[in-house]
Design a protein around this motif. Structure first.
Motif, mmCIF file in Angstrom:
data_model
loop_
_atom_site.group_PDB
_atom_site.id
_atom_site.type_symbol
_atom_site.label_atom_id
_atom_site.label_comp_id
_atom_site.label_asym_id
_atom_site.label_seq_id
_atom_site.Cartn_x
_atom_site.Cartn_y
_atom_site.Cartn_z
ATOM 1 N N LYS A 46 107.362 181.503 15.907
ATOM 2 C CA LYS A 46 108.274 180.979 16.933
ATOM 3 C C LYS A 46 109.721 181.315 16.597
ATOM 4 C CE LYS A 46 105.297 177.193 18.374
ATOM 5 N NZ LYS A 46 105.029 175.755 18.253
ATOM 6 N N LEU A 47 110.074 181.228 15.320
ATOM 7 C CA LEU A 47 111.431 181.565 14.898
ATOM 8 C C LEU A 47 111.723 183.025 15.226
ATOM 9 C CD1 LEU A 47 113.981 180.529 13.236
ATOM 10 C CD2 LEU A 47 112.958 181.814 11.378
ATOM 11 N N ILE A 48 110.774 183.901 14.964
ATOM 12 C CA ILE A 48 110.955 185.320 15.280
ATOM 13 C C ILE A 48 111.105 185.494 16.794
ATOM 14 C CG2 ILE A 48 109.829 187.584 15.246
ATOM 15 C CD1 ILE A 48 108.569 186.685 12.522
ATOM 16 N N ARG A 49 110.249 184.819 17.582
ATOM 17 C CA ARG A 49 110.310 184.934 19.047
ATOM 18 C C ARG A 49 111.660 184.460 19.578
ATOM 19 N NH1 ARG A 49 106.495 181.144 21.421
ATOM 20 N NH2 ARG A 49 108.254 179.732 21.435
ATOM 21 N N GLU A 50 112.171 183.365 19.035
ATOM 22 C CA GLU A 50 113.405 182.775 19.549
ATOM 23 C C GLU A 50 114.670 183.509 19.124
ATOM 24 O OE1 GLU A 50 113.035 178.747 18.198
ATOM 25 O OE2 GLU A 50 111.469 178.281 19.671
ATOM 26 N N THR A 51 114.580 184.327 18.080
ATOM 27 C CA THR A 51 115.801 184.950 17.554
ATOM 28 C C THR A 51 115.822 186.470 17.656
ATOM 29 O OG1 THR A 51 114.906 184.977 15.306
ATOM 30 C CG2 THR A 51 116.221 183.057 15.947
ATOM 31 N N THR A 52 114.760 187.074 18.179
ATOM 32 C CA THR A 52 114.729 188.534 18.279
ATOM 33 C C THR A 52 114.246 188.955 19.664
ATOM 34 O OG1 THR A 52 112.457 188.728 17.460
ATOM 35 C CG2 THR A 52 114.211 188.797 15.814
ATOM 36 N N GLY A 53 114.459 190.217 19.953
ATOM 37 C CA GLY A 53 113.997 190.786 21.215
ATOM 38 C C GLY A 53 112.572 191.308 21.087
ATOM 39 N N THR A 74 112.153 170.583 -6.830
ATOM 40 C CA THR A 74 111.797 171.955 -6.537
ATOM 41 C C THR A 74 113.046 172.695 -6.101
ATOM 42 O OG1 THR A 74 111.247 171.369 -4.277
ATOM 43 C CG2 THR A 74 109.429 171.397 -5.854
ATOM 44 N N PRO A 75 113.128 173.979 -6.434
ATOM 45 C CA PRO A 75 114.306 174.722 -6.006
ATOM 46 C C PRO A 75 114.368 174.777 -4.480
ATOM 47 C CG PRO A 75 112.711 176.165 -7.128
ATOM 48 C CD PRO A 75 112.186 174.767 -7.171
ATOM 49 N N ALA A 76 115.561 174.699 -3.965
ATOM 50 C CA ALA A 76 115.742 174.703 -2.513
ATOM 51 C C ALA A 76 115.312 176.046 -1.944
ATOM 52 C CB ALA A 76 117.199 174.442 -2.186
ATOM 53 N N THR A 77 114.603 175.984 -0.834
ATOM 54 C CA THR A 77 114.217 177.218 -0.162
ATOM 55 C C THR A 77 115.302 177.553 0.854
ATOM 56 O OG1 THR A 77 112.956 175.964 1.460
ATOM 57 C CG2 THR A 77 111.736 176.848 -0.414
ATOM 58 N N PRO A 78 115.510 178.837 1.085
ATOM 59 C CA PRO A 78 116.549 179.213 2.036
ATOM 60 C C PRO A 78 116.131 178.833 3.450
ATOM 61 C CG PRO A 78 115.331 181.136 1.298
ATOM 62 C CD PRO A 78 114.836 179.972 0.492
ATOM 63 N N ASP A 79 117.124 178.582 4.303
ATOM 64 C CA ASP A 79 116.823 178.348 5.716
ATOM 65 C C ASP A 79 116.339 179.670 6.291
ATOM 66 O OD1 ASP A 79 117.511 175.679 5.768
ATOM 67 O OD2 ASP A 79 119.616 176.105 6.252
ATOM 68 N N PRO A 80 115.171 179.669 6.921
ATOM 69 C CA PRO A 80 114.639 180.946 7.388
ATOM 70 C C PRO A 80 115.371 181.472 8.609
ATOM 71 C CG PRO A 80 113.147 179.156 7.949
ATOM 72 C CD PRO A 80 114.257 178.565 7.129
ATOM 73 N N ASP A 81 115.539 182.779 8.626
ATOM 74 C CA ASP A 81 115.966 183.496 9.815
ATOM 75 C C ASP A 81 114.798 184.415 10.153
ATOM 76 O OD1 ASP A 81 116.093 185.520 7.900
ATOM 77 O OD2 ASP A 81 118.255 185.779 8.022
ATOM 78 N N ALA A 82 114.964 185.282 11.124
ATOM 79 C CA ALA A 82 113.855 186.151 11.542
ATOM 80 C C ALA A 82 113.377 187.037 10.400
ATOM 81 C CB ALA A 82 114.267 186.998 12.735
ATOM 82 N N GLU A 83 114.308 187.551 9.593
ATOM 83 C CA GLU A 83 113.930 188.416 8.478
ATOM 84 C C GLU A 83 113.093 187.662 7.448
ATOM 85 O OE1 GLU A 83 115.964 191.150 4.957
ATOM 86 O OE2 GLU A 83 117.257 190.008 6.314
#
Length: 170
Positions: free
Chosen positions: A85-92, A14-23
């Motif tokens: 959780k990723l959004i909570r940990e990386t954004t205000g 399967t094509p690699a998925t990008p590492d997620p960031d908040a966006e």
């Protein structure tokens, strides 16, 4: 020859998925909400593109590319709370509230609230560390945004309406 034979029996990569960031996490949540009723409409796709462009200052093409990456990320199916959780940990707080507004915009885009959509928003809200009151306010803001369809004729009429008496022109 043997190499080709073994490739037939290997599962396709399967094509690699990008590492997620908040966006990407928010984009994947928006896609998840839009697809949860099994009716992923062009209006929802366009809305997601507009939201990504508005929140992350993308042009239309960049926003569509980000959404496409988010669709792949959603398909890889990390849990909703993982994205939250990723959004909570990386954004205000302000960015998390904007994310919640965006989720409600997608829920309300087709003028029908489906239980699956509500469940996703609730799971994301909890994972982002936001309150039920935050969600209620975000829902109201999203409703107001959908109802605020600019009517240029009415707006110009209101802008030129002056309640003070006019002097007759000679």
């Amino acid at each position: 020859m043997l190499k080709k034979l073994f490739q037939v029996f290997r599962p396709p990569q399967t094509p690699a998925t990008p590492d997620p960031d908040a966006e990407l996490a928010l984009g994947a949540l928006l896609v998840r909400v839009a697809q949860s009723d099994r009716d992923y409409q062009l209006e929802e796709i366009s809305l997601i593109d507009r939201i990504l462009a508005r929140l992350y200052q993308h042009n239309a093409i960049e926003a569509a590319k980000v959404r496409a990456a988010c669709e792949k990320l959603h398909a890889a199916a990390p849990e909703t709370d993982t994205f939250g959780k990723l959004i909570r940990e990386t954004t205000g707080l302000e960015e998390r509230l904007a994310a919640l507004d965006a989720l409600w915009e997608v829920v309300l885009a087709d003028e029908r609230e489906h239980p699956g959509e509500i469940r996703i928003v609730e799971d994301a809200r909890k994972a982002m560390g936001l309150s039920r009151n935050d969600s209620d306010k975000a829902r109201k803001r999203a409703q107001d945004k959908l109802l605020a369809v600019p009517d240029t004729a009415a707006a110009s009429a209101i802008a030129t309406d002056d309640t003070t008496p006019q002097e007759p022109q000679s």
